[in-house]
Scaffold this motif. Structure first.
Motif, PDB file in Angstrom:
ATOM      1  N   LEU A 261       0.826  -1.201   0.000  1.00 47.94           N
ATOM      2  CA  LEU A 261       0.000   0.000   0.000  1.00 47.94           C
ATOM      3  C   LEU A 261       0.864   1.255   0.000  1.00 47.94           C
ATOM      4  O   LEU A 261       0.506   2.264  -0.633  1.00 47.94           O
ATOM      5  CB  LEU A 261      -0.930  -0.001   1.211  1.00 47.94           C
ATOM      6  CG  LEU A 261      -1.948   1.142   1.262  1.00 47.94           C
ATOM      7  CD1 LEU A 261      -2.839   1.137   0.026  1.00 47.94           C
ATOM      8  CD2 LEU A 261      -2.809   1.051   2.527  1.00 47.94           C
ATOM      9  N   THR A 262       1.989   1.213   0.683  1.00 47.46           N
ATOM     10  CA  THR A 262       2.902   2.352   0.673  1.00 47.46           C
ATOM     11  C   THR A 262       3.404   2.623  -0.745  1.00 47.46           C
ATOM     12  O   THR A 262       3.468   3.787  -1.183  1.00 47.46           O
ATOM     13  CB  THR A 262       4.094   2.093   1.611  1.00 47.46           C
ATOM     14  OG1 THR A 262       3.616   1.928   2.946  1.00 47.46           O
ATOM     15  CG2 THR A 262       5.085   3.252   1.575  1.00 47.46           C
ATOM     16  N   LYS A 263       3.746   1.567  -1.469  1.00 45.53           N
ATOM     17  CA  LYS A 263       4.217   1.734  -2.852  1.00 45.53           C
ATOM     18  C   LYS A 263       3.102   2.252  -3.756  1.00 45.53           C
ATOM     19  O   LYS A 263       3.333   3.103  -4.628  1.00 45.53           O
ATOM     20  CB  LYS A 263       4.753   0.409  -3.379  1.00 45.53           C
ATOM     21  CG  LYS A 263       6.040  -0.045  -2.694  1.00 45.53           C
ATOM     22  CD  LYS A 263       6.491  -1.404  -3.215  1.00 45.53           C
ATOM     23  CE  LYS A 263       7.784  -1.854  -2.544  1.00 45.53           C
ATOM     24  NZ  LYS A 263       8.242  -3.191  -3.024  1.00 45.53           N
ATOM     25  N   MET A 264       1.892   1.724  -3.562  1.00 50.13           N
ATOM     26  CA  MET A 264       0.755   2.207  -4.357  1.00 50.13           C
ATOM     27  C   MET A 264       0.510   3.682  -4.124  1.00 50.13           C
ATOM     28  O   MET A 264       0.231   4.448  -5.060  1.00 50.13           O
ATOM     29  CB  MET A 264      -0.501   1.395  -4.005  1.00 50.13           C
ATOM     30  CG  MET A 264      -0.476  -0.050  -4.465  1.00 50.13           C
ATOM     31  SD  MET A 264      -1.884  -0.997  -3.819  1.00 50.13           S
ATOM     32  CE  MET A 264      -3.251  -0.138  -4.586  1.00 50.13           C
ATOM     33  N   THR A 265       0.604   4.103  -2.867  1.00 54.27           N
ATOM     34  CA  THR A 265       0.377   5.511  -2.532  1.00 54.27           C
ATOM     35  C   THR A 265       1.486   6.385  -3.092  1.00 54.27           C
ATOM     36  O   THR A 265       1.234   7.506  -3.576  1.00 54.27           O
ATOM     37  CB  THR A 265       0.291   5.680  -1.006  1.00 54.27           C
ATOM     38  OG1 THR A 265      -0.631   4.730  -0.467  1.00 54.27           O
ATOM     39  CG2 THR A 265      -0.179   7.079  -0.647  1.00 54.27           C
ATOM     40  N   SER A 266       2.711   5.880  -3.056  1.00 58.09           N
ATOM     41  CA  SER A 266       3.828   6.615  -3.655  1.00 58.09           C
ATOM     42  C   SER A 266       3.594   6.820  -5.147  1.00 58.09           C
ATOM     43  O   SER A 266       3.861   7.908  -5.689  1.00 58.09           O
ATOM     44  CB  SER A 266       5.133   5.840  -3.420  1.00 58.09           C
ATOM     45  OG  SER A 266       6.201   6.434  -4.129  1.00 58.09           O
ATOM     46  N   ASN A 267       3.067   5.798  -5.810  1.00 55.73           N
ATOM     47  CA  ASN A 267       2.762   5.933  -7.242  1.00 55.73           C
ATOM     48  C   ASN A 267       1.682   6.983  -7.475  1.00 55.73           C
ATOM     49  O   ASN A 267       1.751   7.763  -8.434  1.00 55.73           O
ATOM     50  CB  ASN A 267       2.312   4.586  -7.809  1.00 55.73           C
ATOM     51  CG  ASN A 267       3.469   3.644  -8.076  1.00 55.73           C
ATOM     52  OD1 ASN A 267       4.639   4.039  -8.010  1.00 55.73           O
ATOM     53  ND2 ASN A 267       3.169   2.394  -8.366  1.00 55.73           N
ATOM     54  N   CYS A 268       0.678   7.009  -6.609  1.00 48.38           N
ATOM     55  CA  CYS A 268      -0.377   8.014  -6.741  1.00 48.38           C
ATOM     56  C   CYS A 268       0.197   9.423  -6.629  1.00 48.38           C
ATOM     57  O   CYS A 268      -0.173  10.327  -7.405  1.00 48.38           O
ATOM     58  CB  CYS A 268      -1.448   7.803  -5.679  1.00 48.38           C
ATOM     59  SG  CYS A 268      -2.492   6.355  -5.902  1.00 48.38           S
ATOM     60  N   LEU A 269       1.088   9.614  -5.678  1.00 53.60           N
ATOM     61  CA  LEU A 269       1.714  10.927  -5.506  1.00 53.60           C
ATOM     62  C   LEU A 269       2.546  11.299  -6.735  1.00 53.60           C
ATOM     63  O   LEU A 269       2.562  12.473  -7.152  1.00 53.60           O
ATOM     64  CB  LEU A 269       2.587  10.929  -4.249  1.00 53.60           C
ATOM     65  CG  LEU A 269       1.847  10.992  -2.912  1.00 53.60           C
ATOM     66  CD1 LEU A 269       2.766  10.668  -1.748  1.00 53.60           C
ATOM     67  CD2 LEU A 269       1.213  12.370  -2.719  1.00 53.60           C
ATOM     68  N   ALA A 270       3.227  10.314  -7.301  1.00 54.07           N
ATOM     69  CA  ALA A 270       4.041  10.590  -8.486  1.00 54.07           C
ATOM     70  C   ALA A 270       3.167  10.982  -9.668  1.00 54.07           C
ATOM     71  O   ALA A 270       3.505  11.907 -10.430  1.00 54.07           O
ATOM     72  CB  ALA A 270       4.875   9.355  -8.835  1.00 54.07           C
ATOM     73  N   ILE A 271       2.043  10.301  -9.820  1.00 55.41           N
ATOM     74  CA  ILE A 271       1.130  10.640 -10.929  1.00 55.41           C
ATOM     75  C   ILE A 271       0.519  12.027 -10.692  1.00 55.41           C
ATOM     76  O   ILE A 271       0.378  12.827 -11.625  1.00 55.41           O
ATOM     77  CB  ILE A 271       0.024   9.584 -11.055  1.00 55.41           C
ATOM     78  CG1 ILE A 271       0.629   8.225 -11.428  1.00 55.41           C
ATOM     79  CG2 ILE A 271      -1.026   9.991 -12.103  1.00 55.41           C
ATOM     80  CD1 ILE A 271      -0.342   7.066 -11.371  1.00 55.41           C
ATOM     81  N   SER A 272       0.180  12.314  -9.440  1.00 57.44           N
ATOM     82  CA  SER A 272      -0.386  13.625  -9.123  1.00 57.44           C
ATOM     83  C   SER A 272       0.584  14.757  -9.454  1.00 57.44           C
ATOM     84  O   SER A 272       0.169  15.849  -9.877  1.00 57.44           O
ATOM     85  CB  SER A 272      -0.756  13.679  -7.645  1.00 57.44           C
ATOM     86  OG  SER A 272      -1.202  14.956  -7.261  1.00 57.44           O
ATOM     87  N   SER A 273       1.868  14.491  -9.296  1.00 57.23           N
ATOM     88  CA  SER A 273       2.870  15.542  -9.497  1.00 57.23           C
ATOM     89  C   SER A 273       3.023  15.963 -10.948  1.00 57.23           C
ATOM     90  O   SER A 273       3.583  17.039 -11.225  1.00 57.23           O
ATOM     91  CB  SER A 273       4.227  15.076  -8.955  1.00 57.23           C
ATOM     92  OG  SER A 273       4.756  14.025  -9.765  1.00 57.23           O
ATOM     93  N   ILE A 274       2.530  15.128 -11.868  1.00 56.16           N
ATOM     94  CA  ILE A 274       2.689  15.489 -13.291  1.00 56.16           C
ATOM     95  C   ILE A 274       1.414  16.036 -13.899  1.00 56.16           C
ATOM     96  O   ILE A 274       1.348  16.268 -15.117  1.00 56.16           O
ATOM     97  CB  ILE A 274       3.179  14.273 -14.123  1.00 56.16           C
ATOM     98  CG1 ILE A 274       2.183  13.120 -14.040  1.00 56.16           C
ATOM     99  CG2 ILE A 274       4.565  13.835 -13.667  1.00 56.16           C
ATOM    100  CD1 ILE A 274       2.591  11.925 -14.917  1.00 56.16           C
ATOM    101  N   ILE A 275       0.390  16.254 -13.057  1.00 55.65           N
ATOM    102  CA  ILE A 275      -0.828  16.902 -13.551  1.00 55.65           C
ATOM    103  C   ILE A 275      -0.534  18.378 -13.748  1.00 55.65           C
ATOM    104  O   ILE A 275       0.002  19.048 -12.867  1.00 55.65           O
ATOM    105  CB  ILE A 275      -2.007  16.724 -12.564  1.00 55.65           C
ATOM    106  CG1 ILE A 275      -2.403  15.251 -12.474  1.00 55.65           C
ATOM    107  CG2 ILE A 275      -3.206  17.556 -13.005  1.00 55.65           C
ATOM    108  CD1 ILE A 275      -3.523  14.985 -11.490  1.00 55.65           C
ATOM    109  N   ASN A 276      -0.874  18.892 -14.904  1.00 57.20           N
ATOM    110  CA  ASN A 276      -0.604  20.310 -15.199  1.00 57.20           C
ATOM    111  C   ASN A 276      -1.551  21.212 -14.430  1.00 57.20           C
ATOM    112  O   ASN A 276      -2.707  20.914 -14.233  1.00 57.20           O
ATOM    113  CB  ASN A 276      -0.737  20.576 -16.695  1.00 57.20           C
ATOM    114  CG  ASN A 276       0.335  19.835 -17.498  1.00 57.20           C
ATOM    115  OD1 ASN A 276       1.455  19.672 -17.028  1.00 57.20           O
ATOM    116  ND2 ASN A 276      -0.026  19.369 -18.699  1.00 57.20           N
TER     117      ASN A 276
END
Length: 224
Positions: A209-224
């Motif tokens: 779950l920690t890795k999944m959440t890290s991925n969510c944060l990474a995807i959020s960071s590339i939203i314009n």
């Protein structure tokens, strides 16, 4: 002569007294050498058994629905190039694909992909909560162990709630709240992970779950 009469009287009394003894006392050979008191009790009372020293822990079978590990990555058709590119920007791209690809409904823009990743995280948090609840309910646990598992259950429950708040904030395009809620998930799950051993069934769930959440944060960071 008096001595002979006394001997006869003694033998007669001895004979009648043996007839009055209960049969199980007259015939019992006594416990075998080395036999314990519990062995003797069990032999005389076959319906009585000693309580088990411990109870078996509940079986926690992994759910395929929530098995979002890299080993369960989608197979068959190649993933959408747009999705693959977005997942490559995360720390765990294979896990990103296995989390999102099977549940993506055609839309491959960043926000849609993040929404699916968040929903998957929420469902996985609920699975972690259910698992912790089952483990905490094992009556063989020492009180301190059950307390730790109950805290982990609460941590997974709060994580699911935070994922829900992140999904609502994403609809409102409030990226600050999205990131805040997701970061809090990592904190809550990290608190649980710090209190359990690596061989606990919950440990792999907290790690995933920690890795999944890290991925969510990474995807959020590339939203314009």
């Amino acid at each position: 002569m008096a001595l002979n009469n006394n001997l006869k009287l003694f033998y007669i009394l001895l004979f009648f007294s043996s007839l009055l003894l209960p049969s199980h006392l007259a015939q019992s050979p006594g416990p075998a050498p080395g036999a314990s008191l519990f062995d003797e009790i069990d032999a005389q009372n076959p319906s009585i058994s000693l309580p088990p020293s411990s109870l078996e822990a509940p079986s926690i079978a992994p759910s395929n629905e929530y098995d979002l590990s890299p080993s369960n990555a989608p197979s068959g058709d190649d993933p959408d190039p747009a999705l693959e590119k977005i997942c490559e920007s995360t720390d765990y791209p294979v896990l990103c694909l296995s989390t999102v690809a099977p549940y993506l409904d055609g839309e491959t823009d960043i926000q849609s992909i993040l929404d699916v990743a968040i929903q998957a995280g929420a469902e996985f948090s609920k699975y972690g909560q259910e698992t912790a609840q089952k483990l905490a309910g094992n009556p063989a646990n020492p009180p301190q162990h059950s307390s730790v598992l109950s805290d982990c259950r609460d941590g997974f429950e709060t994580a699911a709630e935070n994922y829900g708040k992140a999904a609502d904030a994403l609809v409102e395009q409030d990226r600050g709240t999205v990131n805040s809620m997701l970061s809090a998930v990592i904190t809550y799950i990290g608190d649980c992970q710090d209190t359990i051993s690596t061989d606990s069934p919950l440990y792999s769930l907290t790690e995933k779950l920690t890795k999944m959440t890290s991925n969510c944060l990474a995807i959020s960071s590339i939203i314009n």
